[in-house]
Write a protein that holds these residues in place. Structure first.
Motif, PDB file in Angstrom:
ATOM      1  N   TYR A 213       0.827  -1.204   0.000  1.00 45.48           N
ATOM      2  CA  TYR A 213       0.000   0.000   0.000  1.00 45.48           C
ATOM      3  C   TYR A 213       0.866   1.262   0.000  1.00 45.48           C
ATOM      4  N   VAL A 214       1.915   1.274   0.803  1.00 44.47           N
ATOM      5  CA  VAL A 214       2.794   2.446   0.877  1.00 44.47           C
ATOM      6  C   VAL A 214       3.432   2.706  -0.484  1.00 44.47           C
ATOM      7  N   SER A 215       3.861   1.645  -1.160  1.00 38.57           N
ATOM      8  CA  SER A 215       4.445   1.798  -2.493  1.00 38.57           C
ATOM      9  C   SER A 215       3.418   2.318  -3.483  1.00 38.57           C
ATOM     10  N   LYS A 216       2.187   1.827  -3.379  1.00 37.77           N
ATOM     11  CA  LYS A 216       1.130   2.277  -4.286  1.00 37.77           C
ATOM     12  C   LYS A 216       0.812   3.749  -4.080  1.00 37.77           C
ATOM     13  N   LEU A 217       0.760   4.180  -2.826  1.00 40.22           N
ATOM     14  CA  LEU A 217       0.493   5.590  -2.547  1.00 40.22           C
ATOM     15  C   LEU A 217       1.606   6.473  -3.111  1.00 40.22           C
ATOM     16  N   SER A 218       2.844   6.075  -2.925  1.00 41.78           N
ATOM     17  CA  SER A 218       3.969   6.858  -3.437  1.00 41.78           C
ATOM     18  C   SER A 218       3.921   6.964  -4.949  1.00 41.78           C
ATOM     19  N   ARG A 219       3.581   5.860  -5.621  1.00 42.23           N
ATOM     20  CA  ARG A 219       3.485   5.882  -7.090  1.00 42.23           C
ATOM     21  C   ARG A 219       2.365   6.806  -7.550  1.00 42.23           C
ATOM     22  N   LEU A 220       1.233   6.768  -6.833  1.00 43.60           N
ATOM     23  CA  LEU A 220       0.101   7.628  -7.196  1.00 43.60           C
ATOM     24  C   LEU A 220       0.476   9.093  -7.070  1.00 43.60           C
ATOM     25  N   VAL A 221       1.112   9.458  -5.973  1.00 45.41           N
ATOM     26  CA  VAL A 221       1.510  10.859  -5.755  1.00 45.41           C
ATOM     27  C   VAL A 221       2.475  11.308  -6.850  1.00 45.41           C
ATOM     28  N   ALA A 222       3.408  10.446  -7.214  1.00 40.68           N
ATOM     29  CA  ALA A 222       4.354  10.786  -8.279  1.00 40.68           C
ATOM     30  C   ALA A 222       3.640  10.918  -9.619  1.00 40.68           C
ATOM     31  N   ASP A 223       2.700  10.019  -9.897  1.00 40.39           N
ATOM     32  CA  ASP A 223       1.950  10.067 -11.153  1.00 40.39           C
ATOM     33  C   ASP A 223       1.133  11.347 -11.268  1.00 40.39           C
ATOM     34  N   LEU A 224       0.641  11.836 -10.140  1.00 45.75           N
ATOM     35  CA  LEU A 224      -0.122  13.089 -10.120  1.00 45.75           C
ATOM     36  C   LEU A 224       0.782  14.321 -10.111  1.00 45.75           C
ATOM     37  N   LYS A 225       2.104  14.088 -10.111  1.00 48.08           N
ATOM     38  CA  LYS A 225       3.097  15.170 -10.094  1.00 48.08           C
ATOM     39  C   LYS A 225       2.957  16.053  -8.852  1.00 48.08           C
ATOM     40  N   LEU A 226       2.707  15.390  -7.722  1.00 48.54           N
ATOM     41  CA  LEU A 226       2.555  16.100  -6.453  1.00 48.54           C
ATOM     42  C   LEU A 226       3.657  15.741  -5.461  1.00 48.54           C
ATOM     43  N   ASP A 227       4.635  14.947  -5.884  1.00 46.75           N
ATOM     44  CA  ASP A 227       5.662  14.481  -4.966  1.00 46.75           C
ATOM     45  C   ASP A 227       6.570  15.607  -4.484  1.00 46.75           C
ATOM     46  N   GLY A 228       6.582  16.737  -5.170  1.00 40.31           N
ATOM     47  CA  GLY A 228       7.370  17.870  -4.713  1.00 40.31           C
ATOM     48  C   GLY A 228       6.823  18.533  -3.468  1.00 40.31           C
ATOM     49  N   TYR A 229       5.622  18.142  -3.068  1.00 45.19           N
ATOM     50  CA  TYR A 229       4.983  18.722  -1.880  1.00 45.19           C
ATOM     51  C   TYR A 229       4.845  17.682  -0.766  1.00 45.19           C
ATOM     52  N   PHE A 230       5.523  16.538  -0.907  1.00 44.64           N
ATOM     53  CA  PHE A 230       5.188  15.354  -0.122  1.00 44.64           C
ATOM     54  C   PHE A 230       6.414  14.760   0.544  1.00 44.64           C
ATOM     55  N   THR A 231       6.301  14.517   1.860  1.00 46.22           N
ATOM     56  CA  THR A 231       7.294  13.735   2.588  1.00 46.22           C
ATOM     57  C   THR A 231       6.559  12.630   3.322  1.00 46.22           C
ATOM     58  N   LEU A 232       6.878  11.383   2.999  1.00 52.19           N
ATOM     59  CA  LEU A 232       6.207  10.232   3.591  1.00 52.19           C
ATOM     60  C   LEU A 232       7.175   9.499   4.509  1.00 52.19           C
ATOM     61  N   SER A 233       6.747   9.297   5.760  1.00 52.65           N
ATOM     62  CA  SER A 233       7.521   8.518   6.729  1.00 52.65           C
ATOM     63  C   SER A 233       6.697   7.299   7.107  1.00 52.65           C
ATOM     64  N   ALA A 234       7.217   6.119   6.787  1.00 52.45           N
ATOM     65  CA  ALA A 234       6.494   4.876   7.069  1.00 52.45           C
ATOM     66  C   ALA A 234       7.022   4.229   8.345  1.00 52.45           C
ATOM     67  N   GLY A 235       6.222   3.311   8.897  1.00 48.30           N
ATOM     68  CA  GLY A 235       6.609   2.607  10.103  1.00 48.30           C
ATOM     69  C   GLY A 235       6.704   3.495  11.325  1.00 48.30           C
ATOM     70  N   CYS A 236       5.797   4.473  11.439  1.00 55.80           N
ATOM     71  CA  CYS A 236       5.850   5.451  12.529  1.00 55.80           C
ATOM     72  C   CYS A 236       4.848   5.129  13.633  1.00 55.80           C
ATOM     73  N   ARG A 237       5.145   5.590  14.813  1.00 51.72           N
ATOM     74  CA  ARG A 237       4.212   5.538  15.936  1.00 51.72           C
ATOM     75  C   ARG A 237       3.643   6.924  16.184  1.00 51.72           C
ATOM     76  N   VAL A 238       2.422   6.974  16.672  1.00 48.50           N
ATOM     77  CA  VAL A 238       1.784   8.257  16.958  1.00 48.50           C
ATOM     78  C   VAL A 238       2.573   9.028  18.008  1.00 48.50           C
ATOM     79  N   ALA A 239       3.162   8.307  18.943  1.00 45.81           N
ATOM     80  CA  ALA A 239       3.753   8.960  20.115  1.00 45.81           C
ATOM     81  C   ALA A 239       5.039   9.733  19.815  1.00 45.81           C
ATOM     82  N   ASP A 240       5.678   9.481  18.687  1.00 45.61           N
ATOM     83  CA  ASP A 240       6.970  10.136  18.482  1.00 45.61           C
ATOM     84  C   ASP A 240       7.144  10.683  17.069  1.00 45.61           C
ATOM     85  N   TYR A 241       6.057  10.946  16.371  1.00 46.49           N
ATOM     86  CA  TYR A 241       6.197  11.327  14.972  1.00 46.49           C
ATOM     87  C   TYR A 241       6.631  12.783  14.780  1.00 46.49           C
ATOM     88  N   VAL A 242       6.278  13.694  15.691  1.00 48.14           N
ATOM     89  CA  VAL A 242       6.548  15.122  15.479  1.00 48.14           C
ATOM     90  C   VAL A 242       8.040  15.401  15.371  1.00 48.14           C
TER      91      VAL A 242
END
Length: 293
Positions: A141-170
């Motif tokens: 799913y993470v790979s699919k989302l990244s491909r979609l964002v790139a296909d829409l030419k929106l990856d210049g506005y996007f930083t994706l961090s995978a494998g994160c916990r709510v408690a320490d993401y900031v």
């Protein structure tokens, strides 16, 4: 100025991330988020839990930047036009903050359907979405989302961090990107998200938004009750505002709750367009060299 996303955009997003699953009914929330971000013009947006709403947020940021550049260009052209009409003596007598006065004021305010505040365009606008996902980076799913964002030419506005916990993401948000202008929870663990995020949200109108805030699930309700209990003192002291939008036709993911932080908020009323008002606002740069470059 763009007035919305295209049918081609909607088709691509639906094809990759359908909003019509039993537990992912976000078909109206995503366009609502798009419009909120278009209106509020946030620089730093964070979301915990990615999905159908992610491309809409990114498209809103891109459209905001496009509008910003267009308005900035139009306003600069007005400044250059006005400056060219001045005599050498008039130019010599101008101070760096006094180069856009009455002759252009009528043009700015009298012939535009929406009145821009030039001082807004004096600073840079570099919007970005920081998305945090609990799934690991090698998940399909993470790979699919990244491909979609790139296909829409929106990856210049996007930083994706995978494998994160709510408690320490900031801590993964770059320091120069704080405070957060708009925080979106589309995952769960709402109280932990609130505890981690609220202190980092901009105090003069920053937004926290929570998806699916009405539910028949007992543990879900208890989690939300803890969020509302934490907010209650700030709501009572008018240091925060809260509004829930309900989709009454759905069983799940049927609501969106928006919290607006007001700990540093000062009321402003722009109703009197006097000369002093104009002088304070009609500034696109700190020096003429910036504006005439």
């Amino acid at each position: 100025m763009k007035l919305g996303f295209s049918e081609e955009f909607v088709g691509k997003v639906i094809a990759e991330i359908t909003p019509f699953q039993h537990l992912s009914g976000t078909e109206h929330v995503a366009p609502l988020l798009y419009q909120l971000i278009r209106m509020l013009k946030p620089q730093t947006v964070v979301e915990f839990g990615s999905g159908y709403t992610t491309p809409y947020i990114l498209q809103a940021l891109k459209d905001n930047e496009d509008d910003f550049k267009l308005n900035q260009k139009l306003l600069k052209n007005r400044v250059i036009k006005h400056f060219a009409k001045l005599s050498q003596a008039e130019r010599a007598g101008m101070t760096p903050d006094d180069w856009l006065l009455d002759p252009t004021t009528q043009e700015v305010y009298g012939q535009e359907p929406v009145v821009p505040i030039p001082s807004f365009y004096a600073r840079s606008y570099r919007p970005r979405l920081f998305t945090f996902e609990v799934l690991p980076s090698d998940d399909a799913y993470v790979s699919k989302l990244s491909r979609l964002v790139a296909d829409l030419k929106l990856d210049g506005y996007f930083t994706l961090s995978a494998g994160c916990r709510v408690a320490d993401y900031v801590k993964l948000v770059p320091q120069e990107r704080l405070p957060i202008d708009f925080a979106w929870n589309d995952f769960g663990n709402k109280k932990r998200f609130y505890d981690e995020t609220y202190a980092h949200v901009r105090g003069d109108g920053g937004i926290m938004a929570f998806h699916n805030t009405t539910s028949s699930e007992k543990d879900h309700k208890e989690d939300l009750d803890r969020v509302f209990d934490a907010l209650r003192p700030q709501l009572q002291s008018r240091q925060a505002e809260l509004l829930t939008f309900l989709e009454p036709h759905k069983f799940t993911q049927r609501s969106l709750t928006v919290v607006r932080k007001l700990t540093e908020f000062k009321e402003e009323f722009f109703h009197d367009m006097t000369e002093e008002y104009d002088r304070s606002l009609l500034k696109l740069s700190r020096s003429r060299s910036d504006i005439l470059a």
